[in-house]
Enzyme design. Sequence first.
Site, PDB file in Angstrom:
ATOM      1  N   SER A 143      46.539  40.870  33.862  1.00 48.49           N
ATOM      2  CA  SER A 143      46.059  40.130  32.689  1.00 48.49           C
ATOM      3  C   SER A 143      44.871  40.829  32.050  1.00 48.49           C
ATOM      4  O   SER A 143      44.074  41.487  32.738  1.00 48.49           O
ATOM      5  CB  SER A 143      45.652  38.718  33.116  1.00 48.49           C
ATOM      6  OG  SER A 143      44.953  38.052  32.094  1.00 48.49           O
ATOM      7  N   TYR A 168      41.160  32.625  37.814  1.00 49.68           N
ATOM      8  CA  TYR A 168      42.427  33.225  37.408  1.00 49.68           C
ATOM      9  C   TYR A 168      42.282  34.740  37.283  1.00 49.68           C
ATOM     10  O   TYR A 168      43.099  35.505  37.808  1.00 49.68           O
ATOM     11  CB  TYR A 168      42.884  32.635  36.073  1.00 49.68           C
ATOM     12  CG  TYR A 168      44.049  33.372  35.458  1.00 49.68           C
ATOM     13  CD1 TYR A 168      45.323  33.282  36.007  1.00 49.68           C
ATOM     14  CD2 TYR A 168      43.866  34.172  34.324  1.00 49.68           C
ATOM     15  CE1 TYR A 168      46.394  33.969  35.445  1.00 49.68           C
ATOM     16  CE2 TYR A 168      44.930  34.854  33.757  1.00 49.68           C
ATOM     17  CZ  TYR A 168      46.187  34.747  34.320  1.00 49.68           C
ATOM     18  OH  TYR A 168      47.246  35.444  33.770  1.00 49.68           O
TER      19      TYR A 168
END
Length: 340
Positions: A143, A168
């Site tokens: 990501s 995350y």
Amino acid sequence: MRILVTGVAGFIGYHLSLSLLRSGHTVIGLDNLNSYYDVNLKIARLTELGISIKEIDDNHTFIQSNSFKNFEFIKCSLEDKLNIDKVFQKYNYDIVCNLAAQAGVRYSLEHPDKYINSNILGFFNILEGCKSTKVPHLIYASSSSVYGNSTTTPFKTSDFTDSPVSLYAATKKSNELMAHTYSHLYDFKTTGLRFFTVYGPWGRPDMAYFKFTEAILKNESIPVFNNGQLERDFTYIDDIIGGINKIVEKGFISNSENSNNAIYNIGNGKPVKLMDFIAILEKELKKKATFNMLPMQDGDVYKTWTDIEELKENYNYRPAIDIEFGIHQFVKWYTSFYKS
């Protein structure tokens, strides 16, 4: 090729699987159909792939598609090691595309355990499966969030990424480190892809553009963090899938000192100001938004902007969809799917 795609009922997983199937590859799709967002949307994606919801059970049965003879689906969670091992033992895979994960920066503030289970333990099980069955190449989702609040733009894969601002992001950075270690120790190829704000038809309801569309159509105010002073490198889904397909077809190419490991940015390379994005959305919906201006939210970042030169050089990656056309396509799908 026979390819295992995890997260097949997810946004990117669905589009990738459809593309691979149409290209003649055999796809085994895995998803746990969790309730992080509307399960009906996930089921609708599977329906497009020819999987009947009536046939889906919790007995980890491989279900044959009614539309594609080269597609099977199994309901399973990444953290379920016993059944993940069975998935790897059933077939020999040429490539594994691990797109399953607990997504969402803001959700990780309230449910950290889900990220550890899916993104750390689950990814470990995928690595173990690749190791034990000698899978030649693992492609996995990282990501843009690993860059944190870096002020050096555009983001390069060589940049410092050890200061994540959300759990995350920390789990995605951990995935990169784990993949690096396994590729070094067990001699198989790993390619990590740092996705930059993927959007488009069949997108995720937790994403801002999706929420904005819903709110505008319902005449509700939209939450705008940091008073709108945010920028995102929005990337249309077809460009993302085109990039992954190039990696699948051309094969592994290292861009690091570890000859078995690679990490690439995959995005559009052109950041868009949030308020400009909303203006395009308003024009497409033919409705004005009302705003609820809010301060910066914990775990969020101010700007994302990717350097995609490595992917261009090694795979001839060329994102082609501009933001106006991309939003048009999303709104067209949204209003049709939700009968808005």
